[in-house]
Design a protein around this motif. Sequence first.
Motif, PDB file in Angstrom:
ATOM      1  N   ALA A 109     -11.675  45.331 109.950  1.00 40.92           N
ATOM      2  CA  ALA A 109     -10.772  44.064 110.539  1.00 40.92           C
ATOM      3  C   ALA A 109      -9.828  43.854 109.104  1.00 40.92           C
ATOM      4  O   ALA A 109     -10.046  43.249 108.334  1.00 40.92           O
ATOM      5  CB  ALA A 109     -11.333  43.187 111.113  1.00 40.92           C
ATOM      6  N   ASP A 110      -8.383  43.872 109.423  1.00 38.11           N
ATOM      7  CA  ASP A 110      -7.489  43.691 107.930  1.00 38.11           C
ATOM      8  C   ASP A 110      -6.463  42.398 108.438  1.00 38.11           C
ATOM      9  O   ASP A 110      -5.679  42.579 107.491  1.00 38.11           O
ATOM     10  CB  ASP A 110      -6.972  44.866 107.736  1.00 38.11           C
ATOM     11  CG  ASP A 110      -6.032  45.617 108.908  1.00 38.11           C
ATOM     12  OD1 ASP A 110      -5.921  45.229 109.931  1.00 38.11           O
ATOM     13  OD2 ASP A 110      -5.788  46.503 108.747  1.00 38.11           O
ATOM     14  N   VAL A 111      -6.459  41.981 109.456  1.00 39.17           N
ATOM     15  CA  VAL A 111      -5.580  40.923 109.577  1.00 39.17           C
ATOM     16  C   VAL A 111      -5.983  39.374 109.500  1.00 39.17           C
ATOM     17  O   VAL A 111      -5.314  38.370 110.451  1.00 39.17           O
ATOM     18  CB  VAL A 111      -4.456  41.334 111.013  1.00 39.17           C
ATOM     19  CG1 VAL A 111      -3.632  42.426 110.439  1.00 39.17           C
ATOM     20  CG2 VAL A 111      -5.356  41.544 112.059  1.00 39.17           C
ATOM     21  N   GLY A 112      -7.099  39.104 109.398  1.00 40.05           N
ATOM     22  CA  GLY A 112      -7.707  37.581 108.983  1.00 40.05           C
ATOM     23  C   GLY A 112      -8.908  37.224 109.597  1.00 40.05           C
ATOM     24  O   GLY A 112      -9.509  36.440 109.132  1.00 40.05           O
ATOM     25  N   THR A 113      -9.579  38.233 110.531  1.00 41.77           N
ATOM     26  CA  THR A 113     -10.894  37.500 110.972  1.00 41.77           C
ATOM     27  C   THR A 113     -12.108  37.560 109.710  1.00 41.77           C
ATOM     28  O   THR A 113     -12.791  36.740 109.689  1.00 41.77           O
ATOM     29  CB  THR A 113     -11.588  38.683 112.149  1.00 41.77           C
ATOM     30  OG1 THR A 113     -10.740  38.516 113.142  1.00 41.77           O
ATOM     31  CG2 THR A 113     -13.057  38.338 112.306  1.00 41.77           C
ATOM     32  N   LEU A 114     -11.961  38.632 109.016  1.00 42.40           N
ATOM     33  CA  LEU A 114     -12.877  38.575 107.872  1.00 42.40           C
ATOM     34  C   LEU A 114     -12.745  37.539 106.891  1.00 42.40           C
ATOM     35  O   LEU A 114     -13.717  37.162 106.248  1.00 42.40           O
ATOM     36  CB  LEU A 114     -12.980  39.897 107.163  1.00 42.40           C
ATOM     37  CG  LEU A 114     -13.190  41.041 108.162  1.00 42.40           C
ATOM     38  CD1 LEU A 114     -13.107  42.444 107.104  1.00 42.40           C
ATOM     39  CD2 LEU A 114     -14.177  41.228 108.641  1.00 42.40           C
ATOM     40  N   GLN A 115     -11.567  37.025 106.858  1.00 42.05           N
ATOM     41  CA  GLN A 115     -11.338  36.119 105.873  1.00 42.05           C
ATOM     42  C   GLN A 115     -11.467  34.431 106.362  1.00 42.05           C
ATOM     43  O   GLN A 115     -11.787  33.492 105.731  1.00 42.05           O
ATOM     44  CB  GLN A 115      -9.760  36.098 105.316  1.00 42.05           C
ATOM     45  CG  GLN A 115      -9.560  37.373 104.467  1.00 42.05           C
ATOM     46  CD  GLN A 115      -9.618  38.609 105.533  1.00 42.05           C
ATOM     47  OE1 GLN A 115      -9.071  38.571 106.522  1.00 42.05           O
ATOM     48  NE2 GLN A 115      -9.914  39.885 104.630  1.00 42.05           N
ATOM     49  N   ARG A 116     -11.143  34.450 107.521  1.00 40.34           N
ATOM     50  CA  ARG A 116     -11.307  33.106 108.354  1.00 40.34           C
ATOM     51  C   ARG A 116     -12.459  32.719 108.977  1.00 40.34           C
ATOM     52  O   ARG A 116     -12.985  31.685 109.143  1.00 40.34           O
ATOM     53  CB  ARG A 116     -10.021  33.107 109.204  1.00 40.34           C
ATOM     54  CG  ARG A 116      -8.582  33.176 108.660  1.00 40.34           C
ATOM     55  CD  ARG A 116      -7.421  32.673 109.471  1.00 40.34           C
ATOM     56  NE  ARG A 116      -6.470  32.493 108.685  1.00 40.34           N
ATOM     57  CZ  ARG A 116      -5.376  33.699 108.800  1.00 40.34           C
ATOM     58  NH1 ARG A 116      -5.517  34.745 109.209  1.00 40.34           N
ATOM     59  NH2 ARG A 116      -4.294  33.332 107.907  1.00 40.34           N
ATOM     60  N   LEU A 117     -13.067  33.916 109.653  1.00 38.96           N
ATOM     61  CA  LEU A 117     -14.294  33.439 110.528  1.00 38.96           C
ATOM     62  C   LEU A 117     -15.570  33.023 109.716  1.00 38.96           C
ATOM     63  O   LEU A 117     -16.127  31.893 110.177  1.00 38.96           O
ATOM     64  CB  LEU A 117     -14.704  34.899 111.403  1.00 38.96           C
ATOM     65  CG  LEU A 117     -15.832  34.434 112.437  1.00 38.96           C
ATOM     66  CD1 LEU A 117     -15.317  33.642 113.404  1.00 38.96           C
ATOM     67  CD2 LEU A 117     -15.996  35.898 112.878  1.00 38.96           C
ATOM     68  N   PRO A 118     -15.728  33.476 108.700  1.00 40.11           N
ATOM     69  CA  PRO A 118     -16.820  32.973 107.790  1.00 40.11           C
ATOM     70  C   PRO A 118     -16.811  31.370 107.636  1.00 40.11           C
ATOM     71  O   PRO A 118     -17.426  30.603 107.600  1.00 40.11           O
ATOM     72  CB  PRO A 118     -17.091  33.665 106.534  1.00 40.11           C
ATOM     73  CG  PRO A 118     -16.276  34.826 106.864  1.00 40.11           C
ATOM     74  CD  PRO A 118     -15.191  34.405 107.893  1.00 40.11           C
ATOM     75  N   LYS A 119     -15.437  31.075 107.336  1.00 34.99           N
ATOM     76  CA  LYS A 119     -15.113  29.473 107.111  1.00 34.99           C
ATOM     77  C   LYS A 119     -15.222  28.612 108.314  1.00 34.99           C
ATOM     78  O   LYS A 119     -15.370  27.667 108.261  1.00 34.99           O
ATOM     79  CB  LYS A 119     -13.867  29.520 106.257  1.00 34.99           C
ATOM     80  CG  LYS A 119     -13.926  30.098 105.199  1.00 34.99           C
ATOM     81  CD  LYS A 119     -12.604  30.086 104.165  1.00 34.99           C
ATOM     82  CE  LYS A 119     -12.758  30.857 102.919  1.00 34.99           C
ATOM     83  NZ  LYS A 119     -11.450  30.761 102.222  1.00 34.99           N
ATOM     84  N   ILE A 120     -14.862  29.408 109.394  1.00 35.48           N
ATOM     85  CA  ILE A 120     -15.113  28.528 110.767  1.00 35.48           C
ATOM     86  C   ILE A 120     -16.457  28.495 111.372  1.00 35.48           C
ATOM     87  O   ILE A 120     -16.788  27.340 111.632  1.00 35.48           O
ATOM     88  CB  ILE A 120     -14.192  29.189 112.001  1.00 35.48           C
ATOM     89  CG1 ILE A 120     -12.712  29.506 111.625  1.00 35.48           C
ATOM     90  CG2 ILE A 120     -14.388  28.815 113.200  1.00 35.48           C
ATOM     91  CD1 ILE A 120     -11.847  30.376 112.667  1.00 35.48           C
ATOM     92  N   VAL A 121     -17.289  29.517 111.073  1.00 36.12           N
ATOM     93  CA  VAL A 121     -18.551  29.625 111.662  1.00 36.12           C
ATOM     94  C   VAL A 121     -19.611  28.921 110.705  1.00 36.12           C
ATOM     95  O   VAL A 121     -20.490  28.021 111.073  1.00 36.12           O
ATOM     96  CB  VAL A 121     -18.865  30.789 112.176  1.00 36.12           C
ATOM     97  CG1 VAL A 121     -20.512  31.000 112.614  1.00 36.12           C
ATOM     98  CG2 VAL A 121     -18.073  31.233 113.017  1.00 36.12           C
TER      99      VAL A 121
END
Length: 300
Positions: free
Chosen positions: A179-191
């Motif tokens: 995944a290259d448009v945000g999930t790998l970067q944002r999801l860990p900080k959300i969850v």
Amino acid sequence: MCSAAAATSVTKSNKYNYETLKVSNLTNYVFLVEINRPESRNAMNVQFQEDMRACFSELNNDPDCRSVVLSGSGKHFSSGLHYFLGFLLITHSCLDLSDLSFFSLNDLEPGRKSFALGKMIRAFQESFTVIEKCTKPVISAVHGACIGGGVDMVCASDVRYCSMDAWFQIKEVDVGLAADVGTLQRLPKIVGNESLVRELCFTGRKFLPDEAKEFGFVSKIFPDKEKLLAGAFELANVIASKSPIAVQGTKLGLIYARDHSVTDSLNQIALLNQSLLQSEDLIKAATAILKKQKPVFSKL
């Protein structure tokens, strides 16, 4: 306009006209942005990325907008990004007529094709990052499928609600991609659960509303799309009733703090508030509390 907004005054906005998005003006400075490609389950093509960048940049600068609800028309929120599927089809000589811009890539040698793809990926990244850059809070209201790029999109929003029929999937690994448009970067900080995030990203398995709420991806679940949108509109109206300086300053502070140290973040909010504390909104809010009235704030 969707019947889910029956309790809310809704009018199509004449100044926001896009091929893949439908923008409506709700009451009290609230806008509804719908992905409007129901015939393809709201798949995200190249035109979509251009519309997203333009739409949220304009909403950011619109004094009549104080909060945004982001939804999808039809039965699903979004089946995700199709730019990489189009590229794969064309490079394997199967023509995907939905995005003619991919045809030119086959004429490039590998090095130049790599640079062209890099520009394309960054353009899609920006089509979601623009949600985060928009100082107006964005509430994602998810129903049906939210796959791949759909997850990337809602990760960039401020609040995530969903209906009971929603389901989520970080699908890229199943088509041979990271995944290259945000999930790998944002999801860990959300969850905040690295083990679970890696499980979801490595397997591409579906997760449903109860699990999404349990690990903090969504904050509320509604029985159906109609109640989901009503709940999202209610929240958006509450946000829009607050001081726009306070709300937008808060969003700036939260995003900065997510990516910086506590010390740097305290300095950032101090610099911001040394200006905002001089605003008339502070006096209006304090006076309204004392008089037990609702404050009315000027446009920003």
